[in-house]
Write a protein that holds these residues in place. Sequence first.
Motif, mmCIF file in Angstrom:
data_model
loop_
_atom_site.group_PDB
_atom_site.id
_atom_site.type_symbol
_atom_site.label_atom_id
_atom_site.label_comp_id
_atom_site.label_asym_id
_atom_site.label_seq_id
_atom_site.Cartn_x
_atom_site.Cartn_y
_atom_site.Cartn_z
ATOM 1 N N UNK A 111 16.365 -16.541 39.353
ATOM 2 C CA UNK A 111 15.758 -17.197 40.541
ATOM 3 C C UNK A 111 16.307 -18.560 40.667
ATOM 4 N N UNK A 112 17.001 -18.695 41.886
ATOM 5 C CA UNK A 112 17.455 -19.960 42.378
ATOM 6 C C UNK A 112 17.270 -20.563 43.699
ATOM 7 N N UNK A 113 16.568 -21.550 43.739
ATOM 8 C CA UNK A 113 16.057 -22.126 45.155
ATOM 9 C C UNK A 113 17.598 -22.849 45.619
ATOM 10 N N UNK A 114 17.830 -22.468 46.875
ATOM 11 C CA UNK A 114 19.124 -22.947 47.726
ATOM 12 C C UNK A 114 18.412 -23.540 48.804
ATOM 13 N N UNK A 115 18.380 -24.904 49.133
ATOM 14 C CA UNK A 115 17.683 -25.399 50.225
ATOM 15 C C UNK A 115 18.500 -26.295 50.768
ATOM 16 N N UNK A 116 18.336 -26.679 52.327
ATOM 17 C CA UNK A 116 18.959 -27.526 53.019
ATOM 18 C C UNK A 116 18.333 -28.834 52.775
ATOM 19 N N UNK A 117 17.051 -28.913 52.239
ATOM 20 C CA UNK A 117 16.312 -30.091 52.120
ATOM 21 C C UNK A 117 17.103 -31.174 51.348
ATOM 22 N N UNK A 118 16.918 -32.368 51.787
ATOM 23 C CA UNK A 118 17.375 -33.790 51.033
ATOM 24 C C UNK A 118 16.788 -33.752 49.753
ATOM 25 N N UNK A 119 17.271 -34.255 48.823
ATOM 26 C CA UNK A 119 16.818 -34.416 47.641
ATOM 27 C C UNK A 119 15.445 -35.123 47.580
ATOM 28 N N UNK A 120 15.375 -36.152 48.287
ATOM 29 C CA UNK A 120 13.876 -36.850 48.436
ATOM 30 C C UNK A 120 12.965 -36.226 48.815
ATOM 31 N N UNK A 121 13.022 -35.058 49.747
ATOM 32 C CA UNK A 121 12.281 -34.130 50.279
ATOM 33 C C UNK A 121 11.857 -33.171 49.264
ATOM 34 N N UNK A 122 12.984 -32.561 48.387
ATOM 35 C CA UNK A 122 12.733 -31.639 47.490
ATOM 36 C C UNK A 122 11.910 -32.373 46.416
ATOM 37 N N UNK A 123 12.189 -33.336 45.894
ATOM 38 C CA UNK A 123 11.428 -34.135 44.930
ATOM 39 C C UNK A 123 9.831 -34.347 45.052
ATOM 40 N N UNK A 124 9.587 -34.543 46.414
ATOM 41 C CA UNK A 124 8.268 -34.669 46.884
ATOM 42 C C UNK A 124 7.298 -33.586 47.013
ATOM 43 N N UNK A 125 8.175 -32.329 47.193
ATOM 44 C CA UNK A 125 7.707 -31.001 47.319
ATOM 45 C C UNK A 125 7.449 -30.606 45.908
ATOM 46 N N UNK A 126 8.349 -30.785 45.016
ATOM 47 C CA UNK A 126 8.276 -30.134 43.549
ATOM 48 C C UNK A 126 7.166 -30.942 42.965
ATOM 49 N N UNK A 127 7.016 -32.334 43.138
ATOM 50 C CA UNK A 127 5.843 -32.968 42.379
ATOM 51 C C UNK A 127 4.547 -32.722 43.110
ATOM 52 N N UNK A 128 4.606 -32.100 44.299
ATOM 53 C CA UNK A 128 3.280 -31.594 44.890
ATOM 54 C C UNK A 128 2.872 -30.368 44.524
ATOM 55 N N UNK A 129 3.908 -29.525 44.246
ATOM 56 C CA UNK A 129 3.503 -28.065 43.903
ATOM 57 C C UNK A 129 3.914 -27.423 42.553
ATOM 58 N N UNK A 130 4.827 -28.331 41.947
ATOM 59 C CA UNK A 130 5.481 -27.616 40.575
ATOM 60 C C UNK A 130 6.339 -26.465 40.792
ATOM 61 N N UNK A 131 6.841 -26.141 42.111
ATOM 62 C CA UNK A 131 7.371 -24.944 42.320
ATOM 63 C C UNK A 131 8.949 -25.069 41.354
ATOM 64 N N UNK A 132 9.489 -26.304 40.896
ATOM 65 C CA UNK A 132 10.619 -26.176 40.246
ATOM 66 C C UNK A 132 10.359 -25.369 38.642
ATOM 67 N N UNK A 133 9.188 -25.479 38.482
ATOM 68 C CA UNK A 133 8.775 -24.823 37.202
ATOM 69 C C UNK A 133 8.588 -23.377 37.101
ATOM 70 N N UNK A 134 8.535 -22.864 38.385
ATOM 71 C CA UNK A 134 8.576 -21.389 38.529
ATOM 72 C C UNK A 134 9.728 -20.661 38.789
ATOM 73 N N UNK A 135 10.978 -21.508 38.975
ATOM 74 C CA UNK A 135 12.444 -20.912 39.072
ATOM 75 C C UNK A 135 13.400 -21.214 38.005
#
Length: 218
Positions: A111-135
């Motif tokens: 499973x690989x997240x491919x997003x158009x989101x800017x890295x600053x936005x990605x980092x905020x959302x990963x810190x908030x959700x822990x989503x990066x630990x699930x992929x």
Amino acid sequence: MSLPDWQQIDTVLLDMDGTLLDLHFDTYFWLTHMPRAYAAHHGLSEEAALAELNKSFSGLKGTLNWYCLDHWSELTGLAIAELKRDVQHKIGFRPHVKDFLQLLRDKGKRSVIVTNAHRDSVELKMARTGLDQLVDRVISSHDYQEPKESQAFWDHLLREEPFDKHRTLLVDDSEAVLQSAATWGIRWLLTIYHPDSQQPPRSDSNFPGIHHFNELDL
């Protein structure tokens, strides 16, 4: 084109906003919170601010700058990344996402997240959700300086994240991105009918789709 045949899929490419995470955060930020801040910063009414911003919105859609927080900071005079933190409590998972990602892992699918989101936005959302630990991996189109709407994005992705396009599924709520992936040759494509929990579901798409991930039987 039908719903995925999981026996023929090894890799699952997943959009982030509107696919794994509720698009409501982004809708609220760009159409309410940021225009309010822009109005206050420039001494405009909220209506005038939104009208002015809409001129920029219309010309950039589908380009890398559309998704670039640095570009929007320069354009508006606002610290966009910082402004997003003000409403980060609105960041959240769409229904059944965690269970689906665990199922992919249990079934041995990459499973690989491919997003158009800017890295600053990605980092905020990963810190908030822990989503990066699930992929297995998180890739932003800004890493390649090409949006997912561009054929060049998929070329870059294949060089860096080898996969068989004939045994790959992309799940994305954007018709333009799905069409780009179809043109490039990804075999399995799936859209999301209900990306924003606060908006009515969509009913029109050129691609098969689901409302929520519990509709998929692995």
